[in-house]
Design a protein around this motif. Structure first.
Motif, PDB file in Angstrom:
ATOM      1  N   MET A 190       0.821  -1.184   0.000  1.00 50.40           N
ATOM      2  CA  MET A 190       0.000   0.000   0.000  1.00 50.40           C
ATOM      3  C   MET A 190       0.872   1.257   0.000  1.00 50.40           C
ATOM      4  N   MET A 191       1.957   1.236   0.737  1.00 51.78           N
ATOM      5  CA  MET A 191       2.834   2.407   0.780  1.00 51.78           C
ATOM      6  C   MET A 191       3.540   2.628  -0.555  1.00 51.78           C
ATOM      7  N   VAL A 192       3.849   1.546  -1.227  1.00 52.63           N
ATOM      8  CA  VAL A 192       4.510   1.665  -2.519  1.00 52.63           C
ATOM      9  C   VAL A 192       3.564   2.317  -3.521  1.00 52.63           C
ATOM     10  N   ALA A 193       2.292   1.949  -3.506  1.00 47.56           N
ATOM     11  CA  ALA A 193       1.310   2.528  -4.420  1.00 47.56           C
ATOM     12  C   ALA A 193       1.149   4.019  -4.147  1.00 47.56           C
ATOM     13  N   GLU A 194       1.108   4.412  -2.877  1.00 50.68           N
ATOM     14  CA  GLU A 194       0.983   5.831  -2.542  1.00 50.68           C
ATOM     15  C   GLU A 194       2.234   6.597  -2.958  1.00 50.68           C
ATOM     16  N   ALA A 195       3.404   5.978  -2.789  1.00 52.01           N
ATOM     17  CA  ALA A 195       4.644   6.627  -3.190  1.00 52.01           C
ATOM     18  C   ALA A 195       4.691   6.809  -4.705  1.00 52.01           C
ATOM     19  N   LEU A 196       4.249   5.801  -5.448  1.00 54.46           N
ATOM     20  CA  LEU A 196       4.224   5.913  -6.904  1.00 54.46           C
ATOM     21  C   LEU A 196       3.209   6.957  -7.363  1.00 54.46           C
ATOM     22  N   GLU A 197       2.078   7.023  -6.678  1.00 57.84           N
ATOM     23  CA  GLU A 197       1.075   8.028  -7.021  1.00 57.84           C
ATOM     24  C   GLU A 197       1.609   9.430  -6.745  1.00 57.84           C
ATOM     25  N   ALA A 198       2.307   9.617  -5.633  1.00 55.89           N
ATOM     26  CA  ALA A 198       2.897  10.918  -5.310  1.00 55.89           C
ATOM     27  C   ALA A 198       3.969  11.284  -6.332  1.00 55.89           C
ATOM     28  N   LEU A 199       4.779  10.298  -6.729  1.00 58.39           N
ATOM     29  CA  LEU A 199       5.811  10.537  -7.732  1.00 58.39           C
ATOM     30  C   LEU A 199       5.184  10.941  -9.060  1.00 58.39           C
ATOM     31  N   TRP A 200       4.119  10.253  -9.449  1.00 54.07           N
ATOM     32  CA  TRP A 200       3.421  10.571 -10.696  1.00 54.07           C
ATOM     33  C   TRP A 200       2.854  11.988 -10.654  1.00 54.07           C
ATOM     34  N   THR A 201       2.274  12.366  -9.514  1.00 51.22           N
ATOM     35  CA  THR A 201       1.715  13.719  -9.357  1.00 51.22           C
ATOM     36  C   THR A 201       2.824  14.769  -9.439  1.00 51.22           C
ATOM     37  N   LEU A 202       3.958  14.496  -8.815  1.00 56.18           N
ATOM     38  CA  LEU A 202       5.078  15.429  -8.862  1.00 56.18           C
ATOM     39  C   LEU A 202       5.645  15.552 -10.275  1.00 56.18           C
ATOM     40  N   LEU A 203       5.697  14.457 -11.009  1.00 55.41           N
ATOM     41  CA  LEU A 203       6.180  14.506 -12.384  1.00 55.41           C
ATOM     42  C   LEU A 203       5.260  15.334 -13.277  1.00 55.41           C
ATOM     43  N   ILE A 204       3.961  15.149 -13.112  1.00 50.47           N
ATOM     44  CA  ILE A 204       3.008  15.939 -13.908  1.00 50.47           C
ATOM     45  C   ILE A 204       3.117  17.414 -13.558  1.00 50.47           C
ATOM     46  N   ALA A 205       3.177  17.735 -12.262  1.00 51.86           N
ATOM     47  CA  ALA A 205       3.301  19.135 -11.850  1.00 51.86           C
ATOM     48  C   ALA A 205       4.615  19.736 -12.361  1.00 51.86           C
ATOM     49  N   GLY A 206       5.688  18.973 -12.302  1.00 53.09           N
ATOM     50  CA  GLY A 206       6.972  19.462 -12.817  1.00 53.09           C
ATOM     51  C   GLY A 206       6.930  19.696 -14.311  1.00 53.09           C
ATOM     52  N   GLY A 207       6.266  18.813 -15.042  1.00 50.95           N
ATOM     53  CA  GLY A 207       6.128  18.996 -16.484  1.00 50.95           C
ATOM     54  C   GLY A 207       5.337  20.241 -16.834  1.00 50.95           C
ATOM     55  N   VAL A 208       4.262  20.471 -16.078  1.00 51.59           N
ATOM     56  CA  VAL A 208       3.450  21.668 -16.323  1.00 51.59           C
ATOM     57  C   VAL A 208       4.287  22.915 -16.054  1.00 51.59           C
ATOM     58  N   TRP A 209       5.031  22.914 -14.933  1.00 48.40           N
ATOM     59  CA  TRP A 209       5.886  24.062 -14.617  1.00 48.40           C
ATOM     60  C   TRP A 209       6.950  24.261 -15.693  1.00 48.40           C
ATOM     61  N   LEU A 210       7.502  23.174 -16.194  1.00 52.41           N
ATOM     62  CA  LEU A 210       8.516  23.263 -17.238  1.00 52.41           C
ATOM     63  C   LEU A 210       7.935  23.855 -18.519  1.00 52.41           C
ATOM     64  N   LEU A 211       6.744  23.405 -18.906  1.00 52.74           N
ATOM     65  CA  LEU A 211       6.116  23.935 -20.113  1.00 52.74           C
ATOM     66  C   LEU A 211       5.745  25.409 -19.952  1.00 52.74           C
ATOM     67  N   LEU A 212       5.202  25.771 -18.805  1.00 59.23           N
ATOM     68  CA  LEU A 212       4.863  27.179 -18.572  1.00 59.23           C
ATOM     69  C   LEU A 212       6.114  28.049 -18.553  1.00 59.23           C
ATOM     70  N   GLY A 213       7.162  27.551 -17.935  1.00 62.38           N
ATOM     71  CA  GLY A 213       8.416  28.310 -17.909  1.00 62.38           C
ATOM     72  C   GLY A 213       9.005  28.486 -19.294  1.00 62.38           C
ATOM     73  N   ALA A 214       8.948  27.438 -20.111  1.00 65.03           N
ATOM     74  CA  ALA A 214       9.466  27.527 -21.476  1.00 65.03           C
ATOM     75  C   ALA A 214       8.646  28.505 -22.315  1.00 65.03           C
ATOM     76  N   ALA A 215       7.331  28.473 -22.155  1.00 60.91           N
ATOM     77  CA  ALA A 215       6.477  29.398 -22.902  1.00 60.91           C
ATOM     78  C   ALA A 215       6.743  30.838 -22.472  1.00 60.91           C
ATOM     79  N   LEU A 216       6.885  31.060 -21.178  1.00 62.62           N
ATOM     80  CA  LEU A 216       7.164  32.406 -20.681  1.00 62.62           C
ATOM     81  C   LEU A 216       8.532  32.886 -21.162  1.00 62.62           C
ATOM     82  N   LEU A 217       9.520  32.019 -21.160  1.00 61.40           N
ATOM     83  CA  LEU A 217      10.847  32.378 -21.640  1.00 61.40           C
ATOM     84  C   LEU A 217      10.817  32.701 -23.136  1.00 61.40           C
ATOM     85  N   ALA A 218      10.100  31.913 -23.903  1.00 65.30           N
ATOM     86  CA  ALA A 218       9.997  32.167 -25.343  1.00 65.30           C
ATOM     87  C   ALA A 218       9.307  33.504 -25.606  1.00 65.30           C
TER      88      ALA A 218
END
Length: 87
Positions: free
Chosen positions: A1-29
């Motif tokens: 159960m802890m592994v599933a929660e850790a993977l879900e948290a990792l997935w959420t962090l990856l999506i949030a990081g990707g969104v921040w990366l895309l927004l940052g790239a668009a703002l920089l451009a």
């Protein structure tokens, strides 16, 4: 159960990081594009000012008069309306 929660948290962090990366790239451009446009406008203005300082007696021509020959041809072919004929 802890592994599933850790993977879900990792997935959420990856999506949030990707969104921040895309927004940052668009703002920089966008910032780079605006800066480039401002630099080009400033350089063109400086070039125009330098050209006018070099030859101040020459007045800028209208956009249709690229050369003196075209200006003469345009002046020759312009027709004024004949109001007497219309009446």
């Amino acid at each position: 159960m802890m592994v599933a929660e850790a993977l879900e948290a990792l997935w959420t962090l990856l999506i949030a990081g990707g969104v921040w990366l895309l927004l940052g790239a668009a703002l920089l451009a966008l910032t780079l594009a605006v800066t480039l446009l401002a630099a080009v406008a400033a350089l063109r203005g400086a070039w125009t000012a330098a050209q006018r300082l070099r030859s101040p007696r020459r007045r800028p021509r209208p956009s249709w008069a690229l050369t003196r020959r075209l200006a003469r041809r345009h002046a020759r072919t312009r027709r004024t309306p004949d109001y007497e004929e219309a009446a």
